[in-house]
Design a protein around this motif. Structure first.
Motif, PDB file in Angstrom:
ATOM      1  N   VAL B  47       0.845  -1.202   0.000  1.00  0.00           N
ATOM      2  CA  VAL B  47       0.000   0.000   0.000  1.00  0.00           C
ATOM      3  C   VAL B  47       0.881   1.253   0.000  1.00  0.00           C
ATOM      4  O   VAL B  47       0.595   2.228  -0.708  1.00  0.00           O
ATOM      5  CB  VAL B  47      -0.963  -0.018   1.212  1.00  0.00           C
ATOM      6  CG1 VAL B  47      -1.733   1.284   1.304  1.00  0.00           C
ATOM      7  CG2 VAL B  47      -1.932  -1.194   1.106  1.00  0.00           C
ATOM      8  N   ALA B  50       2.163   1.862  -3.400  1.00  0.00           N
ATOM      9  CA  ALA B  50       1.088   2.382  -4.258  1.00  0.00           C
ATOM     10  C   ALA B  50       0.987   3.899  -4.094  1.00  0.00           C
ATOM     11  O   ALA B  50       0.846   4.631  -5.078  1.00  0.00           O
ATOM     12  CB  ALA B  50      -0.233   1.712  -3.907  1.00  0.00           C
ATOM     13  N   THR B  53       3.788   5.715  -5.947  1.00  0.00           N
ATOM     14  CA  THR B  53       3.706   5.889  -7.401  1.00  0.00           C
ATOM     15  C   THR B  53       3.241   7.300  -7.758  1.00  0.00           C
ATOM     16  O   THR B  53       3.525   7.784  -8.843  1.00  0.00           O
ATOM     17  CB  THR B  53       2.733   4.877  -8.051  1.00  0.00           C
ATOM     18  OG1 THR B  53       1.427   5.080  -7.520  1.00  0.00           O
ATOM     19  CG2 THR B  53       3.175   3.448  -7.820  1.00  0.00           C
ATOM     20  N   LEU B  54       2.541   7.965  -6.808  1.00  0.00           N
ATOM     21  CA  LEU B  54       2.087   9.338  -7.079  1.00  0.00           C
ATOM     22  C   LEU B  54       3.274  10.256  -7.350  1.00  0.00           C
ATOM     23  O   LEU B  54       3.219  11.122  -8.236  1.00  0.00           O
ATOM     24  CB  LEU B  54       1.272   9.865  -5.881  1.00  0.00           C
ATOM     25  CG  LEU B  54      -0.071   9.180  -5.628  1.00  0.00           C
ATOM     26  CD1 LEU B  54      -0.702   9.702  -4.354  1.00  0.00           C
ATOM     27  CD2 LEU B  54      -1.004   9.386  -6.807  1.00  0.00           C
ATOM     28  N   LEU B  56       6.264   9.271  -8.455  1.00  0.00           N
ATOM     29  CA  LEU B  56       6.848   8.856  -9.736  1.00  0.00           C
ATOM     30  C   LEU B  56       6.086   9.490 -10.894  1.00  0.00           C
ATOM     31  O   LEU B  56       6.684  10.012 -11.850  1.00  0.00           O
ATOM     32  CB  LEU B  56       6.836   7.322  -9.850  1.00  0.00           C
ATOM     33  CG  LEU B  56       7.254   6.736 -11.193  1.00  0.00           C
ATOM     34  CD1 LEU B  56       8.691   7.104 -11.538  1.00  0.00           C
ATOM     35  CD2 LEU B  56       7.069   5.227 -11.214  1.00  0.00           C
ATOM     36  N   VAL B  57       4.740   9.458 -10.792  1.00  0.00           N
ATOM     37  CA  VAL B  57       3.914  10.044 -11.849  1.00  0.00           C
ATOM     38  C   VAL B  57       4.137  11.552 -11.906  1.00  0.00           C
ATOM     39  O   VAL B  57       4.259  12.139 -12.997  1.00  0.00           O
ATOM     40  CB  VAL B  57       2.418   9.703 -11.622  1.00  0.00           C
ATOM     41  CG1 VAL B  57       1.542  10.430 -12.636  1.00  0.00           C
ATOM     42  CG2 VAL B  57       2.195   8.201 -11.733  1.00  0.00           C
ATOM     43  N   TRP B  59       6.857  13.149 -11.066  1.00  0.00           N
ATOM     44  CA  TRP B  59       8.190  13.359 -11.645  1.00  0.00           C
ATOM     45  C   TRP B  59       8.134  13.221 -13.171  1.00  0.00           C
ATOM     46  O   TRP B  59       8.697  14.051 -13.895  1.00  0.00           O
ATOM     47  CB  TRP B  59       9.166  12.337 -11.033  1.00  0.00           C
ATOM     48  CG  TRP B  59      10.580  12.468 -11.500  1.00  0.00           C
ATOM     49  CD1 TRP B  59      11.473  13.442 -11.140  1.00  0.00           C
ATOM     50  CD2 TRP B  59      11.272  11.602 -12.411  1.00  0.00           C
ATOM     51  NE1 TRP B  59      12.680  13.229 -11.767  1.00  0.00           N
ATOM     52  CE2 TRP B  59      12.588  12.109 -12.558  1.00  0.00           C
ATOM     53  CE3 TRP B  59      10.912  10.446 -13.107  1.00  0.00           C
ATOM     54  CZ2 TRP B  59      13.537  11.505 -13.360  1.00  0.00           C
ATOM     55  CZ3 TRP B  59      11.864   9.845 -13.922  1.00  0.00           C
ATOM     56  CH2 TRP B  59      13.160  10.371 -14.037  1.00  0.00           C
ATOM     57  N   LEU B  60       7.426  12.193 -13.669  1.00  0.00           N
ATOM     58  CA  LEU B  60       7.347  11.969 -15.115  1.00  0.00           C
ATOM     59  C   LEU B  60       6.572  13.078 -15.815  1.00  0.00           C
ATOM     60  O   LEU B  60       6.995  13.576 -16.861  1.00  0.00           O
ATOM     61  CB  LEU B  60       6.711  10.606 -15.403  1.00  0.00           C
ATOM     62  CG  LEU B  60       7.609   9.387 -15.199  1.00  0.00           C
ATOM     63  CD1 LEU B  60       6.808   8.099 -15.291  1.00  0.00           C
ATOM     64  CD2 LEU B  60       8.743   9.373 -16.215  1.00  0.00           C
ATOM     65  N   ILE B  61       5.432  13.484 -15.208  1.00  0.00           N
ATOM     66  CA  ILE B  61       4.638  14.558 -15.815  1.00  0.00           C
ATOM     67  C   ILE B  61       5.453  15.850 -15.835  1.00  0.00           C
ATOM     68  O   ILE B  61       5.472  16.570 -16.836  1.00  0.00           O
ATOM     69  CB  ILE B  61       3.305  14.765 -15.048  1.00  0.00           C
ATOM     70  CG1 ILE B  61       2.391  13.551 -15.268  1.00  0.00           C
ATOM     71  CG2 ILE B  61       2.597  16.043 -15.496  1.00  0.00           C
ATOM     72  CD1 ILE B  61       1.106  13.608 -14.464  1.00  0.00           C
ATOM     73  N   ALA B  63       8.726  16.162 -15.849  1.00  0.00           N
ATOM     74  CA  ALA B  63       9.800  16.055 -16.840  1.00  0.00           C
ATOM     75  C   ALA B  63       9.269  16.280 -18.251  1.00  0.00           C
ATOM     76  O   ALA B  63       9.971  16.819 -19.113  1.00  0.00           O
ATOM     77  CB  ALA B  63      10.472  14.692 -16.743  1.00  0.00           C
ATOM     78  N   ALA B  64       8.019  15.868 -18.485  1.00  0.00           N
ATOM     79  CA  ALA B  64       7.431  16.011 -19.820  1.00  0.00           C
ATOM     80  C   ALA B  64       6.823  17.396 -20.026  1.00  0.00           C
ATOM     81  O   ALA B  64       6.414  17.730 -21.132  1.00  0.00           O
ATOM     82  CB  ALA B  64       6.373  14.936 -20.041  1.00  0.00           C
ATOM     83  N   SER B  65       6.740  18.214 -18.933  1.00  0.00           N
ATOM     84  CA  SER B  65       6.038  19.496 -19.042  1.00  0.00           C
ATOM     85  C   SER B  65       6.971  20.676 -19.273  1.00  0.00           C
ATOM     86  O   SER B  65       7.010  21.247 -20.354  1.00  0.00           O
ATOM     87  CB  SER B  65       5.184  19.731 -17.794  1.00  0.00           C
ATOM     88  OG  SER B  65       4.245  18.694 -17.649  1.00  0.00           O
ATOM     89  N   TYR B  70       9.839  20.653 -13.523  1.00  0.00           N
ATOM     90  CA  TYR B  70      10.868  19.671 -13.174  1.00  0.00           C
ATOM     91  C   TYR B  70      11.722  20.170 -12.014  1.00  0.00           C
ATOM     92  O   TYR B  70      12.088  19.393 -11.127  1.00  0.00           O
ATOM     93  CB  TYR B  70      11.746  19.379 -14.392  1.00  0.00           C
ATOM     94  CG  TYR B  70      12.671  18.203 -14.190  1.00  0.00           C
ATOM     95  CD1 TYR B  70      12.182  16.904 -14.189  1.00  0.00           C
ATOM     96  CD2 TYR B  70      14.036  18.395 -13.977  1.00  0.00           C
ATOM     97  CE1 TYR B  70      13.016  15.821 -13.990  1.00  0.00           C
ATOM     98  CE2 TYR B  70      14.880  17.318 -13.771  1.00  0.00           C
ATOM     99  CZ  TYR B  70      14.370  16.036 -13.781  1.00  0.00           C
ATOM    100  OH  TYR B  70      15.190  14.969 -13.567  1.00  0.00           O
ATOM    101  N   LEU B  93      10.235  -0.946  -1.171  1.00  0.00           N
ATOM    102  CA  LEU B  93      10.373  -1.639  -2.456  1.00  0.00           C
ATOM    103  C   LEU B  93      11.214  -2.903  -2.300  1.00  0.00           C
ATOM    104  O   LEU B  93      10.821  -3.985  -2.757  1.00  0.00           O
ATOM    105  CB  LEU B  93      11.009  -0.711  -3.494  1.00  0.00           C
ATOM    106  CG  LEU B  93      11.287  -1.353  -4.867  1.00  0.00           C
ATOM    107  CD1 LEU B  93       9.986  -1.707  -5.562  1.00  0.00           C
ATOM    108  CD2 LEU B  93      12.109  -0.438  -5.745  1.00  0.00           C
TER     109      LEU B  93
END
Lengths: 135, 143
Positions: B47, B50, B53-54, B56-57, B59-61, B63-65, B70, B93
């Motif tokens: 849990v 889980a 992951t927020l 991680l998401v 960080w990815l958004i 990096a893409a923005s 970033y 993990l």
């Protein structure tokens, strides 16, 4: 009068499919298998992910985009995200089914987890694709 | 009745008459074996991951923005709270990873003997500490 020799059979089908685990739930052991298969996929992917994060954590944004431009990197990251969010959805569903007993709350939270994991996967996957393609 | 354990051992016989007898292992009086503690820890770390992951998401958004987005997530992960969260997620993990391997072994029917479970308890704990420490040694050296 009905013919006593005629056997009235409505469905020419044995109950074998039920006996094989496709009972009332109709889905058999797909959930259990899905959890294990994604776990197997995540063994190498998780190790690779930690190594990747260590490598990228001190890089500027341009370097992250450059790293993502490699199709192999992007493909592995997308595979990780797909396996991870699927594994997460299956795992959280089991936790909810174990602890939430009120029917509405249970079904509601199961749907919420499905929606949230689906949206998180899409948002992260689109980010990876955008970085890989547009930089 | 001398203490709480006896108070919890009151049941009813088939005639409805109260009798003193042990009920099922109760969390207040039953010392959980290590195997049980590690079992619930698998779920707790799952849990926790889980929730992780927020970030991680995020960080990815980011990096893409844009560079600004970033910079914000990079700044957050370098605050003491950010480092604490990253440390917690790395430990969670590796725990979930090691104990997950043990679960896959169990799924194939291996390691059910008590002595084997005790040995794998130790292996899971040692593996978690080893991989977490290794991750941070390499991670901090790379900075």
């Amino acid at each position: 009068m009905a013919n006593p020799n005629k056997v009235d059979v409505a469905v020419m089908r044995s109950m074998l499919s039920r006996a094989r685990g496709l009972g009332a739930a109709k889905s058999g052991t797909a959930h259990w298998w899905g959890q294990r298969v994604t776990a197997l996929a995540l063994i190498p992917l998780a190790v690779w992910f930690v190594a990747t994060i260590i490598q990228l954590s001190h890089q500027p944004r341009a370097a992250v985009a450059l790293w993502m431009a490699s199709p192999i990197h992007a493909a592995l990251l997308l595979a990780l995200l797909a396996a991870m969010f699927h594994h997460m959805q299956l795992g959280l569903a089991v936790v909810i089914e174990d602890y939430v007993h009120a029917n509405r709350t249970r079904v509601g939270s199961l749907l919420l987890v499905k929606a949230a994991t689906g949206l998180l996967f899409l948002a992260s996957a689109i980010s990876v694709v955008r970085l890989a393609v547009a930089g | 009745m001398s203490d709480v354990r006896e108070a919890l051992m009151v049941g009813r016989g088939s005639t409805g008459k109260p009798v003193a007898r042990p009920l099922s292992p109760h969390l207040q009086v039953y010392r959980l074996p290590l195997t049980v503690i590690l079992s619930i820890t698998h779920r707790i770390t799952g849990v926790g991951l889980a929730i992780g992951t927020l970030v991680l998401v995020w960080w990815l958004i980011a990096a893409a923005s844009s560079d600004a987005a970033y910079a914000l997530v990079s700044w957050f992960l370098r605050t003491p709270v950010g480092y604490l969260l990253l440390f917690g997620w790395s430990a969670a993990l590796w725990y979930h990873f090691c104990n997950g391997l043990r679960h896959l072994g169990w799924d194939f029917g291996h390691g059910f003997e008590l002595s084997q479970s005790r040995a794998s308890n130790r292996m899971v704990l040692i593996g978690t500490v080893l991989f977490t420490v290794l991750t941070w040694i390499i991670g901090l050296a790379a900075q």
